[in-house]
Every structure is written in C-alpha cells, then in structure tokens.
Design an enzyme around this catalytic site. Structure first.
Site, short mmCIF file in Angstrom:
data_model
loop_
_atom_site.label_atom_id
_atom_site.label_comp_id
_atom_site.label_asym_id
_atom_site.label_seq_id
_atom_site.Cartn_x
_atom_site.Cartn_y
_atom_site.Cartn_z
N SER A 140 0.73 -1.32 -0.19
CA SER A 140 0.02 0.32 -0.01
C SER A 140 1.00 1.24 0.01
O SER A 140 1.94 1.12 0.56
CB SER A 140 -0.96 0.07 1.25
OG SER A 140 -1.77 1.22 1.16
N LYS B 289 -4.56 -6.65 3.37
CA LYS B 289 -4.36 -5.54 2.45
C LYS B 289 -5.98 -5.15 2.17
O LYS B 289 -6.05 -3.83 2.03
CB LYS B 289 -3.49 -5.86 1.30
CG LYS B 289 -3.71 -4.94 0.21
CD LYS B 289 -3.13 -3.57 0.59
CE LYS B 289 -3.35 -2.29 -0.11
NZ LYS B 289 -3.50 -2.09 -1.54
N HIS C 126 -7.44 -3.19 4.83
CA HIS C 126 -6.83 -1.88 4.79
C HIS C 126 -7.55 -1.20 3.81
O HIS C 126 -7.89 -0.11 4.01
CB HIS C 126 -5.36 -1.80 4.39
CG HIS C 126 -4.75 -0.69 3.87
ND1 HIS C 126 -5.13 -0.10 2.71
CD2 HIS C 126 -4.10 0.15 4.49
CE1 HIS C 126 -4.48 1.10 2.54
NE2 HIS C 126 -3.90 1.32 3.51
N ASN C 127 -7.81 -1.55 2.73
CA ASN C 127 -8.65 -0.73 1.59
C ASN C 127 -10.06 -0.69 2.12
O ASN C 127 -10.53 0.51 1.91
CB ASN C 127 -8.63 -1.48 0.03
CG ASN C 127 -7.31 -1.45 -0.54
OD1 ASN C 127 -6.35 -1.22 0.24
ND2 ASN C 127 -7.16 -1.44 -1.98
N GLU D 192 -9.70 2.24 4.49
CA GLU D 192 -9.56 3.30 3.30
C GLU D 192 -11.15 3.77 3.17
O GLU D 192 -11.07 5.31 3.13
CB GLU D 192 -8.67 2.81 2.22
CG GLU D 192 -8.31 3.87 1.31
CD GLU D 192 -7.45 3.28 0.21
OE1 GLU D 192 -6.66 2.90 0.53
OE2 GLU D 192 -7.79 3.32 -1.07
C1 6PG Z 1 -3.22 1.48 -1.60
C2 6PG Z 1 -4.52 1.74 -2.43
C3 6PG Z 1 -4.62 1.18 -3.74
C4 6PG Z 1 -5.50 1.70 -4.52
C5 6PG Z 1 -6.89 1.65 -3.99
C6 6PG Z 1 -7.79 2.48 -4.82
O1 6PG Z 1 -3.39 1.13 -0.62
O2 6PG Z 1 -2.14 2.02 -2.09
O3 6PG Z 1 -5.45 1.31 -1.58
O4 6PG Z 1 -4.55 -0.24 -3.40
O5 6PG Z 1 -5.19 2.95 -5.01
O6 6PG Z 1 -7.23 0.52 -3.65
O7 6PG Z 1 -9.22 1.77 -4.58
P1 6PG Z 1 -10.57 2.17 -5.35
O8 6PG Z 1 -10.18 2.61 -6.71
O9 6PG Z 1 -11.28 1.16 -5.29
O10 6PG Z 1 -10.89 3.41 -4.62
#
Ligand code: 6PG
Length: 476
Positions: free
Chosen positions: A128, A182, A185-186, A189
C-alpha cells in the site's frame, strides 16, 4: 552476476517497486510483456541502481540467482493467473513467487496451494501507498510460508516505509493472510474517506463554509488526534483551484465515486464471516449511490427534503462536534475492521497479530495516521482485546465525543444531508453497548412463523411455543 530479485509487470507500481529495490542496493531483473516498458525504465532510471533487463520470461528467469525471488505486479484476476501459468514451468524447487497486486485472498489461497504442490513458494503480499509509496517506501503485508518470508525479509523490510526506525513490513501469516489484511486496509480506507466526505458535506451545508475555509478546518484537525495522510490530502484537494474556471477544484469534479473492487470484497468477505462492518458497507453503498445516475436524476429536486434546512448553530461548536463525530466513527470503523481480521484469522488459522497490523499501517500506506499508534498500544495492553471500543483509551475518546456525535447525526437528519457513515457507526456503538437488543423480538417472530425456536434467558436449550395451539412451550 545474477540478479537478487526480479519484477515482472512494469506498469507504474511495478516500475516503482523495481526502482525502490535498486535504489536500496539490490540487483533487479526486469521483465514486461511489451518490451517498451522495460526499455524506458532502463533508459530513464538505469543510473539509479543495478538493473538486469530481459526481453522474454525465460531469459528473465535465467537471469535470477537461486532460489529465485520474483515479484509479479500485474492486474488482479486472470492476468495474474496467466503470468503464473507461464512462469511456473520455468522455475525450480524452492523458488519464490510474490504477487504484489491487489488479489482476492481466496485466489491467493488457491494459488499458494497449487504452487506448493510443485515445490514452489507463493507469497500474496499487500503493498500500500500508491505510486509514491511503491517508490519511496510502502507498507508491505506479505503472506505465504515462514521460509519464504525469511528469504524475502531483508529486501522487503529495507524497501518498506519506516516509522521510528521500525519497518512497516511484517509477515502477516500463511497463504492468503497478507492479501486479506491488504483488502481490509482498503475497506478501512473506504470508510475513512466516506467519513471525511460526510464531515466536509455537513460543514459545507450547515455552516456555509467555502472550500478554502474548509481546507483550513481540515488543516487544523490534522494537528490533533485526527492527524493522518487522508486528512492532510483532504485539505490539499479542498484548497485547490480549478485551472479552467478559477473556482474551487472540488466543484468541477463529477460527484460519482468509482471503485475497483477491494472495498466491495471486504464487505462481501465480512458478510461471509458474519462480522458487521457497517462503516465499510455504508462507504461502498455511498459510492454506488453516487454513481446511480438514473435514480439520482429521477429523485433530485423531486423528492422533498426538510422544510427548515438551516440550523441555528454556533460555528466553532459545530466544527468541534463534527470533529468528534468523525473521530468516534473512525474508531468504530477500525474496531469493525480489526474484528473482521480477527475473525478471518480464526477461520483460516492465520494467527495474525492485530497490534502488528496497526504497526505496519503507521507509515507508507494510505490510511497512515497518528491514530494507529493508539491501536498498537491497545493491543499491547491486551492482545485478546474483544473490541477496540472497550480499550480504555478508545472508550474514553468515544465517551468524550459521543454527545457531539449524537448532535451531528441528529443535525444531519434535520437538515437532510446524508451521513450514512456517521449514523451507521453510531448505531453500531449503541447496538454493542445495549444491555438488551430487540433481537428477542426477531427470535419470537421466527418462532411464530416458522417454528425456528428460541433460547431463553433463564434456562439452557432450544424452545418452541405452540403458537397456533395452546401456546404451551416445548423443548426442541
Ligand atoms: C493503496 C490503495 C490502492 C488503490 C486503492 C484505490 O493501498 O495503495 O488502496 O490499493 O489505489 O485500492 O481503490 P479504489 O479505486 O477502489 O478506490
């Protein structure tokens, strides 16, 4: 001399990981399906370190020292399987294949067991931090066998982000554990971003603040408990001017949020595990609603909102209330997220150290935040903590913020501004702390219409009432 590690798939993430490895003194074999990418990497950045480019996969494999360490950085799904299928016949026993893309953890489990049968190690690793992180230090979440991690550790910990001298990389657990974490984590996010978006929306509507004033609010918040990468870049986006119109950038961006799927996967997996992740679910739903143009067009300006859309409210008091609502809701989202990791760890026997996950998220990744130190401390205090919400620090933080949080959810309902993240989080909090839930009524209804039985508060066993007869109780 042969290269110490190889990267195949040299789009921006792969390219930046390869450069990061080379800058840290490792010799890196390079391969990409179309050679132009390999050539341009060497041409533009060849001076950064020791690159060993190959034009075909066999040459790439040949250029690596054994046991080989190969990072695949291609699109999740079929493209990853295609590379693995092509690669495997070229490898020797003990070689390590790392998938650093955003794969679904169930795919990773499948691939890991297939490669194990061939004497190969397969490591699904979360990475990430976006492009910037891949180049300058991401947060790394590797799964797979302990032996493969032992072989990769010196390189991965060197290229990862560091916080207080500690690498943001740890062996998460076997097979799909790294990719599961991971994915979570998303999901977090998504929840974090949704909560920030709700805070922005409420402040804008209720207080009539303009984007540049709102940027100042977020900048100020970034000096306190909410300090995080996402709050910091929120201020940056809100203060940006549109080069075409000269007005606020935020006002020219189409309000339809896209998604590539990891947030949805998180919620789907949590549903399978039976873990309520309402914060993340509402974040995914809110993105879907924003993109549902047909229904939004049919409803906008047609469905009535509240008559009195302005609140008589003190400006600074409301800003503080929203800050509390954001922090409390964030705590709930993380409590739910860590609960899902705990449940998956039990389900798949991963033995994940929850505090260590918070630790490797402190730097490099998108959700990096001061807050994560508090999470690590909570699990240090009690590794068997049932929920972050009952840890002393978080309990206290929510206790301090809850009245404000309730006022904000009420205000959102009063003015008709959607706040699904704030209100779902508050309902979860109230559900968790309730001494008695209306689930008792659900059980009663299920027994009446389907003889699904109920349990009693005062005796062991399952019971059924003869609803259509004499209403006597029987033991099932
Ligand atoms: C990271 C981000 C990466 C990605 C996102 C965007 O940890 O660096 O999470 O994996 O940019 O997943 O996700 P979406 O396009 O679904 O918003």
């Amino acid at each position: 001399a042969k290269a110490q590690i190889g990267v195949t798939g040299l789009a921006v993430m792969g390219r930046n990981l390869a450069r990061n490895l080379a800058r840290n003194g490792f010799s890196v074999a390079l391969h990409n399906r179309s050679q132009a990418r390999t050539d341009s990497l060497v041409e533009e950045f060849g001076s950064e370190g020791d690159f060993v480019p190959s034009t075909d996969l066999a040459g790439f494999v040949e250029s690596l020292e054994q046991p080989r360490k190969i990072i695949i950085m291609v699109k999740a799904g079929a493209p990853t399987d295609a590379v693995i299928d092509e690669l495997v016949p070229l490898l020797d026993e003990g070689d390590i294949v790392v998938d650093a893309g955003n794969a679904h953890f169930l795919d990773t489990r499948r691939r890991e067991s297939a490669l194990k049968e061939k004497g190969l190690h397969f490591v699904g690793s979360g990475v990430s931090g976006g492009e910037e992180g891949a180049l300058n230090g991401p947060s790394i979440m590797p799964g797979g066998s302990p032996e493969s991690y032992a072989a990769l550790e010196p390189m991965l910990t060197k290229i990862s982000a560091h916080v207080n001298g500690e690498p943001c990389c740890v062996h998460v657990g076997p097979d799909g554990a790294g990719h599961f974490v991971k994915m979570l984590h998303n999901g977090i996010e998504y929840a974090d971003m949704q909560l920030i978006a709700e805070a922005y929306d409420l402040l804008r509507h209720v207080l009539d603040l303009n984007p540049s004033e709102l940027a100042d609010v977020f900048r100020d918040w970034n000096t306190g408990d909410l300090e995080s990468f996402l709050i910091e870049i929120t201020a940056e986006v809100l203060s940006q001017t549109d080069p075409t119109t000269g007005g606020p950038f935020i006002d020219i961006v189409l309000d339809q949020a896209e998604q590539k799927g990891t947030g949805r996967w998180t919620v789907q997996s949590a549903l399978d595990l039976g873990i309520p992740v309402s914060g993340m679910a509402e974040a995914v739903f809110a993105r879907s609603l924003s993109g549902d143009v047909v229904r939004r067009e049919a409803a906008a300006g047609v469905l009535p909102g509240p008559a009195e859309a302005k609140l008589d409210i003190d400006r600074q008091a409301f800003i503080d209330d929203v800050r509390h609502a954001l922090y409390s809701s964030k705590i709930v989202a993380y409590a739910q997220g860590f609960d899902a990791i705990r449940a998956a760890s039990e389900e798949y026997d991963w033995n994940i150290d929850l505090g260590a996950m918070a630790k490797i998220w402190r730097g490099g990744c998108i959700i990096r935040a001061r807050f994560l130190d508090r999470v690590t401390e909570a699990y240090d205090r009690n590794p068997a903590l049932p929920s972050l919400l009952v840890d002393d620090y978080f309990k206290e933080a929510v206790a301090n913020g809850q009245e404000a949080w309730r006022r904000v959810v009420a205000a959102a309902a009063t003015v008709g501004v959607p706040a699904p993240g704030f209100s779902a989080a508050l309902s979860y909090y109230d559900g968790l702390r309730a001494e008695r839930l209306p689930a008792a009524l659900i059980q009663g209804l299920r027994d009446l219409f389907g003889a699904h039985t109920y349990k009693r508060v005062d005796r062991e066993g399952s019971f059924h009432l003869e609803w259509s007869g004499d209403r006597s109780e029987s033991t099932q």
